[in-house]
Design a protein around this motif. Structure first.
Motif, mmCIF file in Angstrom:
data_model
loop_
_atom_site.group_PDB
_atom_site.id
_atom_site.type_symbol
_atom_site.label_atom_id
_atom_site.label_comp_id
_atom_site.label_asym_id
_atom_site.label_seq_id
_atom_site.Cartn_x
_atom_site.Cartn_y
_atom_site.Cartn_z
ATOM 1 N N ARG A 1 3.878 -4.382 4.404
ATOM 2 C CA ARG A 1 2.582 -4.717 4.993
ATOM 3 C C ARG A 1 1.558 -3.630 4.736
ATOM 4 N NH1 ARG A 1 3.016 -8.315 9.460
ATOM 5 N NH2 ARG A 1 4.464 -9.920 8.806
ATOM 6 N N GLY A 2 2.002 -2.536 4.090
ATOM 7 C CA GLY A 2 1.078 -1.461 3.783
ATOM 8 C C GLY A 2 1.794 -0.311 3.102
ATOM 9 N N TYR A 3 0.995 0.589 2.542
ATOM 10 C CA TYR A 3 1.510 1.767 1.839
ATOM 11 C C TYR A 3 0.473 2.850 2.051
ATOM 12 C CZ TYR A 3 3.898 4.263 -1.989
ATOM 13 O OH TYR A 3 4.615 5.150 -2.744
ATOM 14 N N ILE A 4 0.851 3.890 2.760
ATOM 15 C CA ILE A 4 -0.091 4.959 3.057
ATOM 16 C C ILE A 4 0.462 6.263 2.490
ATOM 17 C CG2 ILE A 4 0.845 5.316 5.378
ATOM 18 C CD1 ILE A 4 -2.081 5.881 6.269
ATOM 19 N N VAL A 5 -0.410 6.999 1.814
ATOM 20 C CA VAL A 5 0.001 8.221 1.121
ATOM 21 C C VAL A 5 -0.254 9.439 2.007
ATOM 22 C CG1 VAL A 5 -0.323 9.630 -0.948
ATOM 23 C CG2 VAL A 5 -0.476 7.137 -1.103
ATOM 24 N N LYS A 6 0.788 10.269 2.136
ATOM 25 C CA LYS A 6 0.686 11.531 2.892
ATOM 26 C C LYS A 6 -0.042 12.557 2.044
ATOM 27 C CE LYS A 6 5.427 11.095 4.053
ATOM 28 N NZ LYS A 6 6.700 11.774 4.148
ATOM 29 N N PRO A 7 -0.844 13.397 2.642
ATOM 30 C CA PRO A 7 -1.231 13.401 4.052
ATOM 31 C C PRO A 7 -2.291 12.343 4.305
ATOM 32 C CG PRO A 7 -2.340 15.195 2.930
ATOM 33 C CD PRO A 7 -1.451 14.515 1.910
ATOM 34 N N PHE A 8 -2.287 11.794 5.507
ATOM 35 C CA PHE A 8 -3.249 10.762 5.859
ATOM 36 C C PHE A 8 -3.932 11.128 7.171
ATOM 37 C CE2 PHE A 8 1.136 9.441 6.648
ATOM 38 C CZ PHE A 8 1.179 9.448 8.035
ATOM 39 N N THR A 9 -5.095 10.553 7.373
ATOM 40 C CA THR A 9 -5.847 10.808 8.607
ATOM 41 C C THR A 9 -5.387 9.835 9.696
ATOM 42 O OG1 THR A 9 -7.616 9.235 8.131
ATOM 43 C CG2 THR A 9 -7.878 11.484 7.248
ATOM 44 N N ASP A 10 -5.751 10.141 10.919
ATOM 45 C CA ASP A 10 -5.455 9.234 12.024
ATOM 46 C C ASP A 10 -6.111 7.883 11.809
ATOM 47 O OD1 ASP A 10 -3.974 11.223 13.230
ATOM 48 O OD2 ASP A 10 -5.412 11.612 14.825
ATOM 49 N N ASN A 11 -7.345 7.882 11.310
ATOM 50 C CA ASN A 11 -8.053 6.616 11.053
ATOM 51 C C ASN A 11 -7.339 5.787 9.997
ATOM 52 O OD1 ASN A 11 -10.022 7.080 12.955
ATOM 53 N ND2 ASN A 11 -11.470 7.955 11.496
ATOM 54 N N GLN A 12 -6.844 6.424 8.936
ATOM 55 C CA GLN A 12 -6.104 5.696 7.907
ATOM 56 C C GLN A 12 -4.820 5.106 8.480
ATOM 57 O OE1 GLN A 12 -5.850 9.025 5.225
ATOM 58 N NE2 GLN A 12 -7.263 8.075 3.763
ATOM 59 N N LEU A 13 -4.114 5.902 9.272
ATOM 60 C CA LEU A 13 -2.866 5.449 9.874
ATOM 61 C C LEU A 13 -3.121 4.276 10.812
ATOM 62 C CD1 LEU A 13 0.180 5.875 10.249
ATOM 63 C CD2 LEU A 13 -0.360 7.573 12.004
ATOM 64 N N LYS A 14 -4.092 4.405 11.676
ATOM 65 C CA LYS A 14 -4.410 3.340 12.638
ATOM 66 C C LYS A 14 -4.830 2.059 11.924
ATOM 67 C CE LYS A 14 -6.942 2.381 16.882
ATOM 68 N NZ LYS A 14 -5.797 1.965 17.652
ATOM 69 N N ALA A 15 -5.698 2.174 10.941
ATOM 70 C CA ALA A 15 -6.163 0.984 10.209
ATOM 71 C C ALA A 15 -5.003 0.300 9.498
ATOM 72 C CB ALA A 15 -7.235 1.373 9.205
ATOM 73 N N THR A 16 -4.131 1.064 8.894
ATOM 74 C CA THR A 16 -2.990 0.509 8.182
ATOM 75 C C THR A 16 -2.054 -0.214 9.158
ATOM 76 O OG1 THR A 16 -3.143 2.233 6.500
ATOM 77 C CG2 THR A 16 -1.061 1.041 6.647
ATOM 78 N N ILE A 17 -1.777 0.418 10.298
ATOM 79 C CA ILE A 17 -0.912 -0.199 11.293
ATOM 80 C C ILE A 17 -1.528 -1.490 11.837
ATOM 81 C CG2 ILE A 17 -0.020 0.078 13.653
ATOM 82 C CD1 ILE A 17 0.546 3.027 12.905
ATOM 83 N N GLU A 18 -2.795 -1.427 12.180
ATOM 84 C CA GLU A 18 -3.456 -2.610 12.735
ATOM 85 C C GLU A 18 -3.445 -3.778 11.745
ATOM 86 O OE1 GLU A 18 -4.462 -3.205 15.915
ATOM 87 O OE2 GLU A 18 -3.475 -1.278 16.299
ATOM 88 N N MET A 19 -3.694 -3.484 10.478
ATOM 89 C CA MET A 19 -3.666 -4.541 9.448
ATOM 90 C C MET A 19 -2.251 -5.095 9.293
ATOM 91 S SD MET A 19 -6.742 -5.017 8.538
ATOM 92 C CE MET A 19 -6.645 -5.945 7.047
ATOM 93 N N ALA A 20 -1.257 -4.209 9.305
ATOM 94 C CA ALA A 20 0.140 -4.625 9.141
ATOM 95 C C ALA A 20 0.586 -5.524 10.292
ATOM 96 C CB ALA A 20 1.041 -3.395 9.058
ATOM 97 N N LEU A 21 0.119 -5.226 11.489
ATOM 98 C CA LEU A 21 0.534 -6.014 12.646
ATOM 99 C C LEU A 21 -0.119 -7.389 12.689
ATOM 100 C CD1 LEU A 21 0.543 -3.179 15.328
ATOM 101 C CD2 LEU A 21 2.549 -4.381 14.393
ATOM 102 N N GLN A 22 -1.209 -7.556 11.955
ATOM 103 C CA GLN A 22 -1.883 -8.854 11.907
ATOM 104 C C GLN A 22 -1.134 -9.853 11.041
ATOM 105 O OE1 GLN A 22 -4.431 -9.683 13.956
ATOM 106 N NE2 GLN A 22 -3.881 -7.664 14.754
ATOM 107 N N GLY A 23 -0.308 -9.326 10.135
ATOM 108 C CA GLY A 23 0.573 -10.132 9.308
ATOM 109 C C GLY A 23 -0.070 -11.172 8.519
#
Length: 122
Positions: free
Chosen positions: A100-122
Motif C-alpha cells: 500500500r506504500g513504499y517510504i524511503v528512510k529517512p522520512f519526515t513525520d508528514n511523509q510517514l503520516k501521509a503514507t499511512i493514511e493513504m495505505a489505510l484507505q485501501g
C-alpha cells in the motif's frame, strides 16, 4: 486519535523504537515490533494488526519482501515498506506483493503520516 493497530518490522531496534515513538506521538497505536521474519510472522498471527510497516532488509531466511508475501497468503493486512533501498530491482520485487506504500528512510513525520493514511484507505 486513531484506532488503527500498527505493527513494525524493523531489524534495527533503535530505528523501530524511534518509529514507534513517532507514531505514538501522531496518535497511532503501535502494538508491537519484530526484528526478523520469523518473529514477525509469529507475532502478526497473534496480534492481527490493521497495518504493517515492513523493512525490506531483514536478517534470517527471508527478507521483508518475502515476509510480506507470506503475510499476504494468509491475511489481508495492508503493508507499507520502509526502507533505505531505492533500487529498481528491489522495487520490482516489492511491487509484486502489492504493498500500500513504499517510504524511503529517512522520512519526515508528514511523509510517514501521509503514507499511512493513504495505505489505510485501501
Amino acid at each position: 486519535m486513531s484506532d488503527e493497530k500498527i505493527f513494525i518490522v524493523e531489524d534495527n531496534p533503535v530505528i523501530a523504537d524511534l518509529i514507534s515513538w513517532r507514531l505514538t506521538e501522531m496518535g497511532y497505536t503501535v502494538i508491537g515490533t519484530a526484528e526478523d521474519s520469523t518473529e514477525a510472522l509469529a507475532r502478526i498471527d497473534k496480534l492481527m494488526p490493521t497495518l504493517i510497516l515492513m523493512d525490506i532488509n531483514l536478517p534470517g531466511e527471508m527478507d521483508g519482501i518475502e515476509t510480506a508475501d507470506e503475510i499476504n497468503k494468509k491475511y489481508k493486512i495492508p503493508i507499507v515498506y520502509i526502507s533505505s533501498i531505492l533500487d529498481t530491482d528491489v522495487m520490482e520485487r516489492a511491487k509484486k506483493t502489492k504493498p500500500r506504500g513504499y517510504i524511503v528512510k529517512p522520512f519526515t513525520d508528514n511523509q510517514l503520516k501521509a503514507t499511512i493514511e493513504m495505505a489505510l484507505q485501501g
